[in-house]
Design a protein around this motif. Structure first.
Motif, PDB file in Angstrom:
ATOM      1  N   LEU A 332      72.449  37.777  98.823  1.00 60.76           N
ATOM      2  CA  LEU A 332      73.567  37.736  99.772  1.00 60.76           C
ATOM      3  C   LEU A 332      73.968  36.306 100.108  1.00 60.76           C
ATOM      4  O   LEU A 332      75.153  35.999 100.263  1.00 60.76           O
ATOM      5  CB  LEU A 332      73.198  38.478 101.058  1.00 60.76           C
ATOM      6  CG  LEU A 332      73.280  40.000 101.043  1.00 60.76           C
ATOM      7  CD1 LEU A 332      72.784  40.563 102.362  1.00 60.76           C
ATOM      8  CD2 LEU A 332      74.707  40.464 100.791  1.00 60.76           C
ATOM      9  N   PHE A 333      72.983  35.418 100.246  1.00 57.79           N
ATOM     10  CA  PHE A 333      73.295  34.055 100.653  1.00 57.79           C
ATOM     11  C   PHE A 333      73.878  33.272  99.484  1.00 57.79           C
ATOM     12  O   PHE A 333      73.278  33.216  98.400  1.00 57.79           O
ATOM     13  CB  PHE A 333      72.037  33.346 101.162  1.00 57.79           C
ATOM     14  CG  PHE A 333      71.566  33.845 102.499  1.00 57.79           C
ATOM     15  CD1 PHE A 333      72.241  33.502 103.658  1.00 57.79           C
ATOM     16  CD2 PHE A 333      70.468  34.683 102.589  1.00 57.79           C
ATOM     17  CE1 PHE A 333      71.820  33.966 104.884  1.00 57.79           C
ATOM     18  CE2 PHE A 333      70.037  35.154 103.809  1.00 57.79           C
ATOM     19  CZ  PHE A 333      70.718  34.802 104.970  1.00 57.79           C
ATOM     20  N   PRO A 334      75.037  32.654  99.662  1.00 62.24           N
ATOM     21  CA  PRO A 334      75.614  31.830  98.586  1.00 62.24           C
ATOM     22  C   PRO A 334      74.670  30.696  98.212  1.00 62.24           C
ATOM     23  O   PRO A 334      73.876  30.214  99.034  1.00 62.24           O
ATOM     24  CB  PRO A 334      76.907  31.292  99.223  1.00 62.24           C
ATOM     25  CG  PRO A 334      77.221  32.243 100.343  1.00 62.24           C
ATOM     26  CD  PRO A 334      75.897  32.705 100.851  1.00 62.24           C
ATOM     27  N   ASN A 335      74.767  30.254  96.977  1.00 65.75           N
ATOM     28  CA  ASN A 335      73.866  29.211  96.487  1.00 65.75           C
ATOM     29  C   ASN A 335      73.966  27.927  97.294  1.00 65.75           C
ATOM     30  O   ASN A 335      72.959  27.252  97.532  1.00 65.75           O
ATOM     31  CB  ASN A 335      74.161  28.913  95.012  1.00 65.75           C
ATOM     32  CG  ASN A 335      73.767  30.070  94.113  1.00 65.75           C
ATOM     33  OD1 ASN A 335      72.869  30.848  94.437  1.00 65.75           O
ATOM     34  ND2 ASN A 335      74.441  30.190  92.977  1.00 65.75           N
ATOM     35  N   ASN A 336      75.205  27.571  97.719  1.00 62.34           N
ATOM     36  CA  ASN A 336      75.355  26.318  98.455  1.00 62.34           C
ATOM     37  C   ASN A 336      74.593  26.349  99.779  1.00 62.34           C
ATOM     38  O   ASN A 336      74.046  25.328 100.216  1.00 62.34           O
ATOM     39  CB  ASN A 336      76.831  25.999  98.699  1.00 62.34           C
ATOM     40  CG  ASN A 336      77.558  27.133  99.413  1.00 62.34           C
ATOM     41  OD1 ASN A 336      77.027  28.227  99.598  1.00 62.34           O
ATOM     42  ND2 ASN A 336      78.788  26.871  99.829  1.00 62.34           N
ATOM     43  N   VAL A 337      74.518  27.495 100.419  1.00 59.15           N
ATOM     44  CA  VAL A 337      73.786  27.620 101.677  1.00 59.15           C
ATOM     45  C   VAL A 337      72.284  27.659 101.421  1.00 59.15           C
ATOM     46  O   VAL A 337      71.508  26.947 102.075  1.00 59.15           O
ATOM     47  CB  VAL A 337      74.236  28.887 102.434  1.00 59.15           C
ATOM     48  CG1 VAL A 337      73.354  29.143 103.653  1.00 59.15           C
ATOM     49  CG2 VAL A 337      75.691  28.753 102.858  1.00 59.15           C
ATOM     50  N   ALA A 338      71.861  28.491 100.487  1.00 59.28           N
ATOM     51  CA  ALA A 338      70.422  28.645 100.225  1.00 59.28           C
ATOM     52  C   ALA A 338      69.782  27.329  99.785  1.00 59.28           C
ATOM     53  O   ALA A 338      68.671  26.987 100.215  1.00 59.28           O
ATOM     54  CB  ALA A 338      70.203  29.719  99.160  1.00 59.28           C
ATOM     55  N   ARG A 339      70.480  26.568  98.939  1.00 57.20           N
ATOM     56  CA  ARG A 339      69.905  25.310  98.453  1.00 57.20           C
ATOM     57  C   ARG A 339      69.705  24.312  99.593  1.00 57.20           C
ATOM     58  O   ARG A 339      68.685  23.622  99.667  1.00 57.20           O
ATOM     59  CB  ARG A 339      70.800  24.711  97.366  1.00 57.20           C
ATOM     60  CG  ARG A 339      70.632  25.358  95.999  1.00 57.20           C
ATOM     61  CD  ARG A 339      71.224  24.472  94.918  1.00 57.20           C
ATOM     62  NE  ARG A 339      72.661  24.304  95.096  1.00 57.20           N
ATOM     63  CZ  ARG A 339      73.588  25.042  94.513  1.00 57.20           C
ATOM     64  NH1 ARG A 339      73.225  26.021  93.683  1.00 57.20           N
ATOM     65  NH2 ARG A 339      74.866  24.818  94.705  1.00 57.20           N
ATOM     66  N   LEU A 340      70.692  24.203 100.479  1.00 60.09           N
ATOM     67  CA  LEU A 340      70.573  23.255 101.578  1.00 60.09           C
ATOM     68  C   LEU A 340      69.488  23.670 102.574  1.00 60.09           C
ATOM     69  O   LEU A 340      68.785  22.822 103.140  1.00 60.09           O
ATOM     70  CB  LEU A 340      71.919  23.100 102.292  1.00 60.09           C
ATOM     71  CG  LEU A 340      72.900  22.123 101.645  1.00 60.09           C
ATOM     72  CD1 LEU A 340      74.230  22.140 102.371  1.00 60.09           C
ATOM     73  CD2 LEU A 340      72.327  20.712 101.632  1.00 60.09           C
TER      74      LEU A 340
END
Length: 382
Positions: A332-340
């Motif tokens: 569910l979490f976009p990659n840009n959010v999860a990575r940060l």
């Protein structure tokens, strides 16, 4: 109990105006003296909604609701400015109350300032009305007050509210042209079936020729709307309610359907991820423990899917796991959010990078809105 404005000289010689709950003016003066103030005037005027003329008051037709986001933004921004200038918390609250345009917010902040002046804890000072400030804002104020970081907390909350308002206004302004196009298309359609089609029908009847299929369809639509208007209204209402349920229902099957919608699904994921990351960052930067921050982040999500995802991440942390993998492994979490989030956990900058992740998700959502808006005119034209 009545409220009184007591004018007094403080220990430093400055003139102060304290709002004190007391049975009568004499009791208010006695309470001021007990605080070490030299009182010289007392005013029984109240700072509440009753002080507003009836034509200036806000009335709610559908239950109690708090001030809008812009009113909250102005209050938090004023509070941040005053605290950064070195004003004590109670004076900053009082000044923010005086500047507030919403009468309920003005009264609420004034009462809180008075209670803080009398030694009340922040949670007790703001406890008289749960409809004014969101619960997480109250918790943020309490955390900032207790950790002596209230100025920074107020600035962070104001910045988050400003971005939220900017995102909403961008969506609203972007939809103006498509909505106008849809209204114009609807008016043209009604003009065709109620005016043009009936005017052309006699021409074909006089010559004995069959009308074109498009004209026949418009005439059939016109007769249906005239003869079966009640059914037409019922069909329209059912479609409108069905669309509303699809867009707002928290039922798991409908949520999964919304997340799979082309274009709109990505927009929804970015908006929800931004809300979770924003609350997580604000809570952590205010000094909240990680588990409490995650619990508040879960409550900030509007969909059950994201609430469950944030709650699951909290459970993983509670059981000794790491937060980053819990975000990265959830689709569910976009990659840009999860990575940060994962990077913030590794570098011990989780609060800062969670706020940065929220900003990136909000920017991605805004870009997605623009992409959707660009596609709407050609689709409507076809």
């Amino acid at each position: 109990m009545p409220e009184f404005h007591v004018k007094a000289f403080g220990a430093d010689g400055r003139t102060l105006v304290e709002t004190i709950d007391a049975a009568d003016p004499a009791a208010a003066l006695a309470a001021a003296r007990a605080q070490g103030l030299t009182a010289f005037a007392v005013d029984a005027a109240r700072i509440d909604d009753a002080a507003e003329p009836w034509w200036k008051r806000d009335y709610q037709l559908f239950g109690a609701r708090g001030p809008n986001a812009k009113a909250l933004l102005n209050a938090w921004s004023a509070l941040a400015d005053l605290l950064e200038a070195g004003l004590p918390v109670r004076d900053a609250l009082r000044s923010a109350a005086e500047d507030a345009q919403d009468p309920r917010l003005r009264a609420y902040l004034g009462r809180a300032a008075a209670k803080l002046s009398q030694g009340a804890a922040p949670d007790a000072a703001f406890a008289d009305d749960a409809t004014i400030f969101p619960a997480r804002h109250l918790r943020l104020f309490d955390l900032g007050f207790r950790t002596n970081r209230l100025a920074k907390v107020a600035r962070n909350v104001a910045s988050a509210l400003a971005r939220e308002i900017e995102a909403r206004e961008a969506v609203s302004s972007a939809l103006v042209y498509p909505v106008m196009l849809m209204v114009a298309a609807g008016l043209v359609f009604l003009g065709l079936i109620f005016f043009l089609a009936p005017a052309l029908e006699p021409v074909f009847l006089a010559t004995g020729a069959a009308p074109p299929a498009a004209l026949s369809a418009m005439l059939a639509a016109q007769r249906f709307l005239v003869d079966q208007w009640a059914i037409a209204l019922a069909v329209f209402a059912v479609l409108a309610l069905g669309l509303r349920r699809l867009l707002s229902s928290s039922a798991a099957p409908l949520e999964r359907l919304r997340f799979r919608l082309p274009l709109f699904g990505k927009l929804l994921r970015q908006r929800e991820a931004a809300a979770v990351a924003n609350t997580l960052g604000l809570m952590l930067e205010s000094g909240a423990p990680l588990l409490e921050a995650l619990e508040n982040a879960a409550r900030s999500a509007q969909t059950q899917a994201f609430q469950a995802a944030a709650t699951s991440a909290a459970e993983a942390v509670r059981n000794g796991g790491r937060l980053g993998p819990a975000f990265e492994q959830n689709s569910l979490f976009p990659n840009n959010v999860a990575r940060l989030i994962a990077l913030g956990e590794r570098t011990n900058r989780l609060g800062e990078l969670a706020l940065r992740a929220a900003q990136l998700a909000e920017s991605a959502a805004a870009a997605q809105v623009q992409a959707i808006v660009k596609l709407l005119p050609p689709i409507l034209t076809l």
